[in-house]
Write an enzyme that holds these catalytic residues in place. Structure first.
Site, PDB file in Angstrom:
ATOM      1  CG  ASP A  54      -1.362   1.198   1.897  1.00 16.16           C
ATOM      2  OD1 ASP A  54      -1.960   2.034   0.688  1.00 16.16           O
ATOM      3  OD2 ASP A  54      -1.415   1.788   2.717  1.00 16.16           O
ATOM      4  CG  ASP A  97      -1.835   7.897   1.131  1.00 14.41           C
ATOM      5  OD1 ASP A  97      -0.970   8.197   0.308  1.00 14.41           O
ATOM      6  OD2 ASP A  97      -3.535   7.827   0.892  1.00 14.41           O
ATOM      7  NE  ARG A 134     -10.037   1.927  -0.902  1.00 14.74           N
ATOM      8  CZ  ARG A 134     -10.998   0.721  -0.257  1.00 14.74           C
ATOM      9  NH1 ARG A 134     -10.824  -0.687   0.126  1.00 14.74           N
ATOM     10  NH2 ARG A 134     -12.251   1.205  -0.496  1.00 14.74           N
ATOM     11  CE  LYS A 171      -5.302  -0.513  -0.576  1.00 18.32           C
ATOM     12  NZ  LYS A 171      -4.514  -0.433  -0.385  1.00 18.32           N
TER      13      LYS A 171
HETATM   14 MG   LIG Z   1      -2.822   2.817   3.896  1.00 23.76          MG
END
Ligand SMILES: [Mg+2]
Length: 170
Positions: free
Chosen positions: A11, A13, A69, A99
Protein backbone atom coordinates in the site's frame (compact mmCIF):
# COMPACT_ATOMS: atom_id res chain seq x y z
CA UNK A 1 12.00 -26.02 1.87
CA UNK A 2 11.15 -22.38 2.16
CA UNK A 3 8.26 -21.03 0.09
CA UNK A 4 8.75 -17.48 -1.09
CA UNK A 5 6.11 -15.13 -2.44
CA UNK A 6 6.41 -14.37 -6.15
CA UNK A 7 5.05 -10.86 -5.75
CA UNK A 8 5.27 -8.52 -2.77
CA UNK A 9 2.64 -5.77 -2.79
CA UNK A 10 2.69 -2.53 -0.82
CA UNK A 11 0.00 0.00 0.00
CA UNK A 12 1.19 3.64 -0.18
CA UNK A 13 -0.43 5.94 2.43
CA UNK A 14 0.74 5.01 5.94
CA UNK A 15 2.67 2.04 4.51
CA UNK A 16 5.46 3.55 2.39
CA UNK A 17 4.87 7.15 3.53
CA UNK A 18 3.29 8.79 6.59
CA UNK A 19 0.47 10.84 5.03
CA UNK A 20 -2.60 10.70 2.79
CA UNK A 21 -1.43 11.79 -0.65
CA UNK A 22 -4.92 12.98 -1.59
CA UNK A 23 -5.47 15.09 1.51
CA UNK A 24 -2.26 16.94 2.17
CA UNK A 25 -0.33 17.48 -1.07
CA UNK A 26 -0.71 20.39 -3.45
CA UNK A 27 0.79 19.71 -6.88
CA UNK A 28 3.20 20.19 -8.49
CA UNK A 29 5.89 18.35 -6.54
CA UNK A 30 9.61 18.97 -6.71
CA UNK A 31 12.70 17.59 -5.04
CA UNK A 32 15.00 19.83 -3.00
CA UNK A 33 18.00 18.57 -1.02
CA UNK A 34 16.80 15.00 -1.53
CA UNK A 35 13.34 15.67 -0.09
CA UNK A 36 10.10 16.04 -2.05
CA UNK A 37 8.23 19.31 -1.47
CA UNK A 38 4.83 20.33 -2.78
CA UNK A 39 3.69 23.67 -4.22
CA UNK A 40 3.41 25.16 -0.73
CA UNK A 41 6.91 23.95 0.15
CA UNK A 42 5.59 21.34 2.59
CA UNK A 43 7.88 18.31 2.91
CA UNK A 44 6.74 14.79 2.03
CA UNK A 45 9.10 12.06 3.13
CA UNK A 46 9.02 8.26 2.98
CA UNK A 47 9.14 6.11 6.10
CA UNK A 48 12.82 5.57 6.97
CA UNK A 49 13.09 1.96 5.72
CA UNK A 50 10.81 2.12 2.64
CA UNK A 51 13.50 2.76 0.04
CA UNK A 52 15.87 0.14 1.40
CA UNK A 53 13.14 -2.50 1.60
CA UNK A 54 12.00 -2.06 -2.01
CA UNK A 55 15.57 -1.90 -3.31
CA UNK A 56 16.68 -5.01 -1.42
CA UNK A 57 13.59 -7.13 -2.20
CA UNK A 58 13.89 -6.19 -5.87
CA UNK A 59 17.59 -7.17 -5.87
CA UNK A 60 16.65 -10.53 -4.35
CA UNK A 61 14.41 -11.21 -7.33
CA UNK A 62 10.97 -10.51 -5.90
CA UNK A 63 8.49 -8.73 -8.11
CA UNK A 64 7.18 -5.60 -6.42
CA UNK A 65 3.60 -4.36 -6.80
CA UNK A 66 1.73 -1.31 -5.52
CA UNK A 67 -1.97 -1.33 -4.57
CA UNK A 68 -3.30 2.03 -3.43
CA UNK A 69 -6.82 3.49 -3.17
CA UNK A 70 -5.70 7.11 -3.30
CA UNK A 71 -7.50 9.50 -5.63
CA UNK A 72 -4.29 11.55 -5.96
CA UNK A 73 -3.00 9.27 -8.70
CA UNK A 74 -0.70 11.78 -10.39
CA UNK A 75 0.86 12.90 -7.11
CA UNK A 76 1.37 9.36 -5.84
CA UNK A 77 3.09 8.28 -9.07
CA UNK A 78 5.24 11.42 -9.02
CA UNK A 79 6.33 10.69 -5.44
CA UNK A 80 7.41 7.17 -6.42
CA UNK A 81 9.34 8.64 -9.33
CA UNK A 82 11.00 11.46 -7.37
CA UNK A 83 12.09 9.04 -4.65
CA UNK A 84 13.58 6.72 -7.30
CA UNK A 85 11.30 3.82 -6.40
CA UNK A 86 9.80 3.45 -9.87
CA UNK A 87 12.63 1.25 -11.12
CA UNK A 88 11.96 -1.35 -8.40
CA UNK A 89 8.21 -1.60 -9.08
CA UNK A 90 6.87 -4.08 -11.66
CA UNK A 91 3.21 -3.11 -11.51
CA UNK A 92 1.34 -0.14 -10.04
CA UNK A 93 -2.40 -0.19 -9.38
CA UNK A 94 -3.39 3.23 -8.02
CA UNK A 95 -7.07 4.30 -7.97
CA UNK A 96 -9.98 4.39 -5.49
CA UNK A 97 -12.17 1.38 -4.73
CA UNK A 98 -11.89 -2.11 -3.31
CA UNK A 99 -8.40 -3.55 -3.57
CA UNK A 100 -9.86 -6.78 -4.92
CA UNK A 101 -9.82 -4.95 -8.26
CA UNK A 102 -6.20 -3.91 -7.77
CA UNK A 103 -5.20 -7.51 -7.10
CA UNK A 104 -7.21 -8.85 -10.03
CA UNK A 105 -5.12 -6.55 -12.24
CA UNK A 106 -1.87 -7.57 -10.55
CA UNK A 107 -2.78 -11.19 -11.15
CA UNK A 108 -3.64 -10.53 -14.80
CA UNK A 109 -0.45 -8.60 -15.57
CA UNK A 110 2.07 -10.55 -13.51
CA UNK A 111 0.50 -13.98 -14.13
CA UNK A 112 0.90 -14.95 -10.48
CA UNK A 113 -1.88 -16.59 -8.41
CA UNK A 114 -3.13 -14.54 -5.46
CA UNK A 115 -1.92 -17.12 -2.94
CA UNK A 116 1.64 -16.49 -4.15
CA UNK A 117 1.42 -12.82 -3.20
CA UNK A 118 2.40 -11.10 0.04
CA UNK A 119 0.70 -7.80 0.92
CA UNK A 120 1.39 -5.03 3.45
CA UNK A 121 -1.30 -2.50 4.38
CA UNK A 122 -2.30 -0.38 7.39
CA UNK A 123 -6.09 -0.73 6.96
CA UNK A 124 -8.09 -3.67 8.21
CA UNK A 125 -10.74 -3.44 5.45
CA UNK A 126 -8.04 -4.13 2.84
CA UNK A 127 -6.34 -6.87 4.83
CA UNK A 128 -9.66 -8.63 5.42
CA UNK A 129 -10.72 -8.55 1.75
CA UNK A 130 -7.43 -9.82 0.36
CA UNK A 131 -6.96 -12.47 3.04
CA UNK A 132 -10.31 -13.89 1.88
CA UNK A 133 -8.84 -14.05 -1.62
CA UNK A 134 -5.89 -16.12 -0.40
CA UNK A 135 -3.24 -13.37 -0.32
CA UNK A 136 -0.77 -13.50 2.60
CA UNK A 137 -1.54 -10.22 4.40
CA UNK A 138 0.32 -8.34 7.11
CA UNK A 139 -1.41 -5.45 8.85
CA UNK A 140 1.14 -2.80 9.75
CA UNK A 141 1.27 0.26 11.98
CA UNK A 142 3.64 3.25 11.78
CA UNK A 143 4.96 2.27 8.36
CA UNK A 144 6.80 -0.60 6.77
CA UNK A 145 9.97 -1.89 8.40
CA UNK A 146 12.17 -4.99 8.18
CA UNK A 147 10.44 -6.70 11.12
CA UNK A 148 7.15 -6.65 9.20
CA UNK A 149 8.86 -7.91 6.05
CA UNK A 150 10.44 -10.76 7.98
CA UNK A 151 7.11 -11.66 9.56
CA UNK A 152 5.39 -11.54 6.18
CA UNK A 153 7.90 -13.91 4.62
CA UNK A 154 7.51 -16.30 7.57
CA UNK A 155 3.70 -16.15 7.44
CA UNK A 156 3.81 -16.81 3.70
CA UNK A 157 6.08 -19.81 4.06
CA UNK A 158 3.79 -21.23 6.74
CA UNK A 159 0.66 -20.65 4.65
CA UNK A 160 2.05 -22.37 1.54
CA UNK A 161 3.46 -25.24 3.61
CA UNK A 162 0.00 -25.83 5.06
CA UNK A 163 -1.66 -25.54 1.66
CA UNK A 164 0.74 -28.14 0.38
CA UNK A 165 0.08 -30.50 3.28
CA UNK A 166 -3.62 -30.19 2.50
CA UNK A 167 -3.02 -30.87 -1.17
CA UNK A 168 -4.18 -27.40 -2.21
CA UNK A 169 -1.00 -26.61 -4.14
CA UNK A 170 1.56 -28.86 -5.78
MG1 LIG B 1 -2.78 2.96 3.73
Amino acid sequence: MEYKPKVIVFDLDYTLWPFYADAYMTLPLHKKDGIVHDKNNCKFELYPQSFDILRKLHSEGYKIGIASRTSEITGAKKLLELYDLKRYIHQKEIYPGSKKAHFAKLHKHLKVPLHDMLFFDDEWRNIKELREEGVTCVMIKDGINWDYVKRGLEDHNKKISEMQLNGLVS
